[in-house]
Enzyme design. Structure first.
Site, PDB file in Angstrom:
ATOM      1  N   GLU A   5      -9.277  -6.034  12.551  1.00 12.71           N
ATOM      2  CA  GLU A   5     -10.265  -6.551  13.493  1.00 12.71           C
ATOM      3  C   GLU A   5     -11.650  -6.480  12.850  1.00 12.71           C
ATOM      4  O   GLU A   5     -11.866  -5.741  11.881  1.00 12.71           O
ATOM      5  CB  GLU A   5     -10.260  -5.690  14.763  1.00 12.71           C
ATOM      6  CG  GLU A   5      -8.971  -5.744  15.544  1.00 12.71           C
ATOM      7  CD  GLU A   5      -8.649  -7.158  16.013  1.00 12.71           C
ATOM      8  OE1 GLU A   5      -9.374  -7.699  16.846  1.00 12.71           O
ATOM      9  OE2 GLU A   5      -7.658  -7.728  15.506  1.00 12.71           O
ATOM     10  N   LYS A  56      -2.581  -4.864  23.350  1.00 17.86           N
ATOM     11  CA  LYS A  56      -1.416  -5.765  23.396  1.00 17.86           C
ATOM     12  C   LYS A  56      -0.395  -5.277  24.424  1.00 17.86           C
ATOM     13  O   LYS A  56       0.250  -6.088  25.105  1.00 17.86           O
ATOM     14  CB  LYS A  56      -0.792  -5.873  21.999  1.00 17.86           C
ATOM     15  CG  LYS A  56      -1.716  -6.646  21.033  1.00 17.86           C
ATOM     16  CD  LYS A  56      -1.327  -6.459  19.592  1.00 17.86           C
ATOM     17  CE  LYS A  56      -2.258  -7.215  18.662  1.00 17.86           C
ATOM     18  NZ  LYS A  56      -2.216  -6.761  17.279  1.00 17.86           N
TER      19      LYS A  56
HETATM   20  N1  HSE Z   1      -6.012  -6.625  13.739  1.00 16.22           N
HETATM   21  C1  HSE Z   1      -4.810  -7.104  14.323  1.00 16.22           C
HETATM   22  C2  HSE Z   1      -3.626  -6.479  13.608  1.00 16.22           C
HETATM   23  C3  HSE Z   1      -4.766  -8.601  14.224  1.00 16.22           C
HETATM   24  O1  HSE Z   1      -3.827  -5.895  12.546  1.00 16.22           O
HETATM   25  O2  HSE Z   1      -2.514  -6.544  14.112  1.00 16.22           O
HETATM   26  C4  HSE Z   1      -3.669  -9.249  14.998  1.00 16.22           C
HETATM   27  O3  HSE Z   1      -3.750  -8.998  16.371  1.00 16.22           O
END
Ligand code: HSE
Length: 330
Positions: free
Chosen positions: A198, A213
């Site tokens: 991110e 998530k």
């Molecule tokens: N930063 C997130 C990950 C990107 O590494 O899974 C995908 O949602």
């Protein structure tokens, strides 16, 4: 039918969308684009390859006289594609952009987890009222079409439990530390350079991204109304190289596992020691998900959970399904 889209965000995901559009004719026209500092509106369509070139050369995708706000409010588009970085606290400015698009009678497709985790039920209701679609496949598990699968393909099932590796950055770090002996910092730097992390990588390593998530899954698949506060979260930021080595000595390894068991109201994310040949032991930026259902039994999914083109794949799937649905196609 040619669908007009406006793209907000030109980070890894936005650039992946532009790259895919420049490689093949997807029947989509880009009428507006913006990054955090600039924008462009062109009703006849912008050339994705030129935008990528401009972004690479100047750091800006458009003109300083035009902003994301201008694009969202004024560009002519059928679908707003919002792929700017996640703000898990406020969900802004993306949530306002999405509400604006819906109030203009436009569809919204996003990879932005903050607004979906915070406001899914409201945004869905606004979309339903406007008679448009609100889709967010790319918010969970990158390239794996898990939301579509759970909500549509497995729609006749009770989903009793879900277990998953849901953060590509953490999985990449754990893999590189275990298999190549890299330090935590080296592995994180690599994950950032590869575009997996991110914008603020503490979201990844502290488990916030994977927990978001879980919130999205719980609220959409099980129609719950939970927030990050309902998730028991432990990240990998405090995990030592020694702990990984000890697990490896027992023919096991460590993975950051998310769990949802709806009947028990159990929502948990934590590093777990698991046997090396378990289906959730995937490598690099892969994600893996096991779902336990009443009719279909257990199912296992795996695929790239992060990455520019991989996440763009999920966004494009949403866009094209809107095009087909509203064109009366399949
Ligand atoms: N930063 C997130 C990950 C990107 O590494 O899974 C995908 O949602």
């Amino acid at each position: 039918m040619t669908l007009r889209i406006a793209l907000i965000g030109t980070g890894a995901v936005g650039r992946g969308i532009l790259e895919a559009m420049s490689r093949k004719d997807l029947g989509i026209v880009l009428t507006g684009v913006a990054d955090s500092r600039s924008g462009l509106i062109h009703p006849d369509g912008l050339a994705p390859a030129d935008l990528l070139h401009r972004k690479r050369e100047t750091g800006l995708v458009g003109d300083l006289s035009c902003t994301a706000h201008d694009v969202v409010f004024n560009a002519p588009y059928d679908v707003l594609v919002e792929v700017s970085p996640t703000d898990a606290q406020s969900g802004e400015p993306a949530t306002t952009y999405m509400r604006t698009a819906l109030s203009r009678g436009c569809h919204v497709v996003t990879s932005n987890k903050g607004p979906v985790a915070l406001h899914y039920h409201d945004l869905k209701e606004e979309a339903d009222k406007a008679g448009v679609s609100f889709r967010f496949e790319a918010t969970v598990a990158g390239a794996i079409p898990i939301l579509h699968t759970l909500l549509e393909s497995l729609g006749g099932n009770e989903i009793h439990a879900l277990y998953g590796v849901l953060n590509g950055t953490c999985n990449y770090i754990l893999t590189r530390m275990a298999e190549e002996g890299l330090s935590y910092k080296q592995a994180l730097d690599e994950a950032r350079a590869l575009g997996y992390a991110e914008a603020d990588p503490t979201y990844d390593v502290k488990g916030i991204d994977a927990a978001i998530k879980l919130v999205i899954l719980a609220n959409t698949v099980w129609n719950r109304r939970i927030t990050l506060h309902n998730i028991d979260i432990t990240g990998i930021d405090l995990l030592t190289e020694e702990a990984i080595r000890l697990a490896e000595e027992q023919d096991a390894t460590i993975r950051l596992i998310g769990e949802i068991i709806p009947a028990k109201n159990l929502y948990r994310l934590s590093p777990r020691i698991i046997p090396r040949h378990h289906p959730l032991v995937v490598h690099g930026s892969l994600n893996a998900i096991i779902v336990r259902t009443d009719l279909a039994g257990d199912l296992v999914f795996s695929g790239k959970g992060a990455g520019s083109l991989e996440t763009a794949s999920a966004v494009l799937g949403d866009i094209l399904s809107i095009r087909d649905r509203y064109a009366g196609g399949h």
